[in-house]
Scaffold this motif. Structure first.
Motif, short mmCIF file in Angstrom:
data_model
loop_
_atom_site.label_atom_id
_atom_site.label_comp_id
_atom_site.label_asym_id
_atom_site.label_seq_id
_atom_site.Cartn_x
_atom_site.Cartn_y
_atom_site.Cartn_z
N ARG A 154 0.84 -1.18 0.00
CA ARG A 154 0.00 0.00 0.00
C ARG A 154 0.89 1.25 0.00
N PRO A 155 0.38 2.40 -0.45
CA PRO A 155 1.18 3.63 -0.43
C PRO A 155 1.73 3.90 0.97
N GLY A 156 3.01 4.22 1.04
CA GLY A 156 3.67 4.43 2.32
C GLY A 156 4.12 3.15 3.00
N GLY A 157 3.90 2.00 2.34
CA GLY A 157 4.26 0.71 2.93
C GLY A 157 5.76 0.56 3.14
N THR A 158 6.13 -0.31 4.08
CA THR A 158 7.52 -0.48 4.50
C THR A 158 8.08 -1.82 4.04
N PHE A 159 9.31 -1.80 3.57
CA PHE A 159 10.03 -3.00 3.14
C PHE A 159 11.32 -3.08 3.93
N VAL A 160 11.47 -4.14 4.71
CA VAL A 160 12.71 -4.41 5.46
C VAL A 160 13.31 -5.70 4.93
N TYR A 161 14.57 -5.62 4.48
CA TYR A 161 15.22 -6.83 3.98
C TYR A 161 16.68 -6.86 4.42
N ARG B 88 21.12 -4.62 6.71
CA ARG B 88 19.67 -4.58 6.95
C ARG B 88 19.16 -3.27 6.36
N VAL B 89 18.28 -3.39 5.40
CA VAL B 89 17.82 -2.23 4.64
C VAL B 89 16.35 -1.96 4.95
N THR B 90 16.04 -0.71 5.24
CA THR B 90 14.66 -0.29 5.47
C THR B 90 14.32 0.80 4.47
N GLN B 91 13.28 0.58 3.68
CA GLN B 91 12.85 1.59 2.72
C GLN B 91 11.33 1.62 2.66
N ARG B 92 10.80 2.79 2.31
CA ARG B 92 9.35 2.99 2.30
C ARG B 92 8.88 3.41 0.91
N LEU B 93 7.77 2.83 0.52
CA LEU B 93 7.14 3.22 -0.73
C LEU B 93 6.61 4.63 -0.57
N ARG B 94 6.89 5.49 -1.50
CA ARG B 94 6.47 6.88 -1.37
C ARG B 94 4.95 6.99 -1.45
N GLY B 95 4.40 7.77 -0.52
CA GLY B 95 2.95 7.93 -0.44
C GLY B 95 2.56 8.10 1.00
N ALA B 96 1.27 8.18 1.28
CA ALA B 96 0.78 8.37 2.64
C ALA B 96 1.16 7.18 3.51
N SER B 97 1.55 7.42 4.75
CA SER B 97 1.93 6.34 5.67
C SER B 97 0.72 5.78 6.37
#
Length: 227
Positions: free
Chosen positions: A145-152, A214-223
Motif C-alpha cells: 500500500r502507499p507508504g508501505g515499509t520493506f525491510v530486507y 539490513r535495509v529499510t525503505q518505504r514506498l512513497r505515499g501516505a503512511s
C-alpha cells in the motif's frame, strides 16, 4: 545470471527441501534480530499485515504473528511451510498466519496495494540474478500500500565468502550447496530508486560470521500511521 540460472534455481529449491526435511526447525524458534527490529519499525508505522518472503520454517513469521500482526508467509519449500503451519497451530496463532508455496521469480500471488509491510531475511541474496532481484522489488512495490515499509537483509561483498567457492556469475557464489548473491552497495541504492531509503545498517550473524546489510525503505505515499 549465467545460462545455468534456471538449473541453479531448481537445484537450490531441491537443496532447501532436503535441508528442511533433514533438519526440521533448523534455525530454531527464536526470531532473527532483523525480525525483532522490523517489528518495532512496523508497529511505529501502523502496520497491520506483513508479507514475509522466504519464510522457511517460520521463526520470523511466527514472531510477527505473536506480536499481533496478520502474516502471509511464502517460501518455495513446501516442507518448510508445513513446519511453519504445525508450529503456528501449537502456538495458537494459526488464525493469524497463512502460507503459500511460491518462487519469487514469479509474480507475487497478491493483488495491487494489498499489504502494509514486506519482510525478507536473506531472501534477496539467494540464487537470483540482478535482473530477477529488480523484478522482485518492483513486485514488492506493486503489492505494498502507499507508504508501505520493506525491510530486507542481504549478505554483501564484504562477506568472507564473497569471491570464493563455485562461481555462477553475477556475484553469485556457492558454498556447501547454498548459492548466495552477494550485494554491492550500488545494488542497494538502485533498488531504492523511487522509494524513501531510511536505513542501511551493517551487522554480522552466525559463526563465520556472515556480514550483512539490513535495509529499510518505504514506498512513497501516505503512511499507515496517518490513517
Amino acid at each position: 545470471m549465467t545460462d545455468d540460472g534456471q538449473d541453479l534455481g531448481g537445484t537450490q529449491r531441491a537443496h532447501w527441501q532436503s535441508t528442511y526435511t533433514a533438519h526440521p526447525a533448523m534455525y530454531g524458534e527464536q526470531p532473527s534480530a532483523p525480525a525483532v527490529h522490523a517489528t518495532a519499525v512496523f508497529r511505529a508505522a501502523g502496520v497491520r499485515d506483513v508479507l514475509e518472503l522466504g519464510a522457511g520454517h517460520g521463526r520470523d513469521a511466527l514472531h510477527f504473528a505473536r506480536e499481533g500482526f496478520t502474516v502471509r508467509a511464502t517460501d518455495f519449500s513446501a516442507t518448510g511451510l508445513e513446519q511453519l503451519r504445525a508450529t503456528a497451530r501449537r502456538l495458537g496463532v494459526d488464525d493469524r498466519v497463512t502460507t503459500t508455496v511460491h518462487d519469487v521469480r514469479d509474480p507475487l500471488p497478491l493483488p495491487d496495494s494489498s499489504v502494509d509491510a514486506v519482510f525478507a531475511h536473506m531472501l534477496l541474496c539467494m540464487a537470483l540474478s540482478t535482473q530477477e532481484i529488480h523484478a522482485l522489488t518492483d513486485e514488492i512495490a506493486r503489492v505494498l500500500r502507499p507508504g508501505g515499509t520493506f525491510v530486507y537483509t542481504v549478505r554483501h561483498t564484504g562477506d568472507a565468502h564473497y569471491g570464493s567457492g563455485i562461481a555462477h556469475g553475477d556475484d553469485i557464489f556457492e558454498h556447501g550447496g547454498f548459492a548466495v548473491h552477494f550485494f554491492p552497495r550500488h545494488l542497494v541504492d538502485a533498488l531504492a530508486e523511487g522509494w524513501t531509503l531510511d536505513e542501511v545498517h551493517s551487522f554480522e550473524e552466525g559463526d563465520l560470521p556472515r556480514r550483512l546489510w539490513r535495509v529499510t525503505q518505504r514506498l512513497r505515499g501516505a503512511s499507515r500511521e496517518n490513517e
